[in-house]
Design a protein around this motif. Structure first.
Motif, PDB file in Angstrom:
ATOM      1  N   SER A 211       0.809  -1.222   0.000  1.00 40.24           N
ATOM      2  CA  SER A 211       0.000   0.000   0.000  1.00 40.24           C
ATOM      3  C   SER A 211       0.840   1.269   0.000  1.00 40.24           C
ATOM      4  N   GLN A 212       2.174   1.137   0.048  1.00 44.34           N
ATOM      5  CA  GLN A 212       3.034   2.296   0.280  1.00 44.34           C
ATOM      6  C   GLN A 212       3.628   2.917  -0.995  1.00 44.34           C
ATOM      7  N   THR A 303       4.002  -0.234   7.238  1.00 43.14           N
ATOM      8  CA  THR A 303       3.005   0.757   6.837  1.00 43.14           C
ATOM      9  C   THR A 303       3.247   2.075   7.574  1.00 43.14           C
ATOM     10  N   PHE A 304       3.380   3.148   6.799  1.00 46.34           N
ATOM     11  CA  PHE A 304       3.527   4.482   7.354  1.00 46.34           C
ATOM     12  C   PHE A 304       2.271   5.279   7.037  1.00 46.34           C
ATOM     13  N   ASP A 305       1.854   6.148   7.957  1.00 45.30           N
ATOM     14  CA  ASP A 305       0.717   7.003   7.626  1.00 45.30           C
ATOM     15  C   ASP A 305       1.220   8.191   6.809  1.00 45.30           C
ATOM     16  N   GLU A 306       0.315   8.993   6.303  1.00 41.32           N
ATOM     17  CA  GLU A 306       0.696  10.071   5.399  1.00 41.32           C
ATOM     18  C   GLU A 306       1.644  11.068   6.046  1.00 41.32           C
ATOM     19  N   GLU A 308       3.820  10.504   8.424  1.00 40.99           N
ATOM     20  CA  GLU A 308       5.141   9.880   8.544  1.00 40.99           C
ATOM     21  C   GLU A 308       5.857   9.884   7.202  1.00 40.99           C
TER      22      GLU A 308
END
Length: 329
Positions: A211-212, A303-306, A308
């Motif tokens: 997803s990244q 997984t990083f959030d936006e 980050e």
């Protein structure tokens, strides 16, 4: 630490060696056979042998296969295979090379025209991680397809092997899985039990995030603008990898600078092997050496959030501009 280089630099695990895994021809060796069978069942192969993932190790495989037929090697394979293939030729044996196109894809016309019995080609190209559809390759050739399954496994492969260093962080033996009598049977006393166990354990915990890629790509384009470009189409690469380039710097400069900020990236296999050279894969695509030094590769295992991602990219862009200023002085 933000690790974005896992396909070239693994998350090193502790090696666990127990007496139960030691081999003895006077006992049943059930513990090792259990591990060996796990790999065979998982990938649907019947045989397993171990060998050195090195120039000499692959040369040994070539010499064994040469007695049965002709060999072809894709230039997008691992450095050890390329070196072995060159040495194989230097010994007077013939070998067919499968080139890369300008877009990083394998030259399928060459595959179709190659009159060979064995083809060393994987479902991805080293460094760029451009995908190769091995199901389509099998329609073009009757050759036995032998592939690196360390980063991606294709059921269309007739035999697979693993890069133990990239999986475990240790330069142990590799293992190759196959069916029938592709390679000679290996007596149990010659099998590297530690390597097989380490490979099996590493594959159990291996995971990627798909997803990244697009999120990182969007933020990188926004932050770098015209200073960023692509050697290959990101849609053609493994879903958990992103390959791009930055103008007017050498990748090693940004790699070292970001490492001081606990952000780990890579420019390819040569980087992880400690070779002071730019990506040979990019050069095989037809680019000059100087341009190939711009290449950078990211792998996504977390997984990083936006927020980050923006923070990571902003540090990336800041360090890049600092390097540009220093280089121009």
């Amino acid at each position: 630490m933000i690790k974005l280089n896992s396909l070239q630099y693994p998350n090193v695990q502790n090696l666990h060696i127990t007496n139960e895994l030691s081999l003895d021809i006077l006992k049943n060796n059930d513990d090792f056979l259990k591990i060996e069978n796990e790999l065979k069942i998982k990938y649907d192969f019947s045989e397993l042998i171990t060998f050195s993932f090195s120039q000499s190790g692959f040369l040994g495989l070539f010499l064994e296969l040469e007695r049965k037929g002709k060999i072809a090697v894709c230039v997008g394979e691992s450095y050890a295979i390329i070196q072995a293939a060159k040495q194989f030729e230097s010994l007077g044996f013939s070998l067919v090379w499968i080139d890369l196109e300008k877009d990083g894809k394998v030259n399928k016309k060459q595959i179709e025209n190659a009159d060979v019995d064995f083809l060393f080609i994987s479902s991805y190209v080293i460094d760029t991680f451009v995908k190769t559809d091995l199901e389509e390759v099998k329609k073009l050739t009757s050759a036995t397809v032998i592939s690196n399954a360390s980063a991606d496994f294709s059921t269309s492969s007739d035999a697979i092997y693993f890069d133990t260093y990239k999986l475990t962080g240790f330069s142990l033996s590799s293992c190759i899985l196959f069916k029938n009598d592709l390679f000679e049977e290996q007596v149990i006393g010659f099998k590297d039990v530690v390597a097989v166990n380490a490979i099996n354990e590493a594959l159990k915990i291996q995971s990627f995030q798909t997803s990244q890629k697009e999120l990182f790509k969007e933020k990188l384009i926004k932050a770098f603008g015209d200073d960023l470009y692509f050697f290959v189409d990101s849609k053609d690469t493994l879903d958990y990898s992103l390959h791009f380039a930055l103008k007017n710097i050498k990748a090693r400069e940004i790699i070292r600078t970001l490492a001081l900020n606990s952000i780990l990236i890579t420019n390819g296999e040569g980087c992880s092997l400690g070779l002071s050279m730019p990506s040979r894969v990019i050069q095989a695509m037809g680019y000059e050496e100087l341009i190939s030094r711009n290449a950078i590769s990211l792998t996504f295992t977390k997984t990083f959030d936006e927020a980050e991602i923006e923070k990571i990219v902003n540090v990336f862009a800041k360090k890049y501009r600092q390097i540009r200023v220093l280089n121009e002085q």
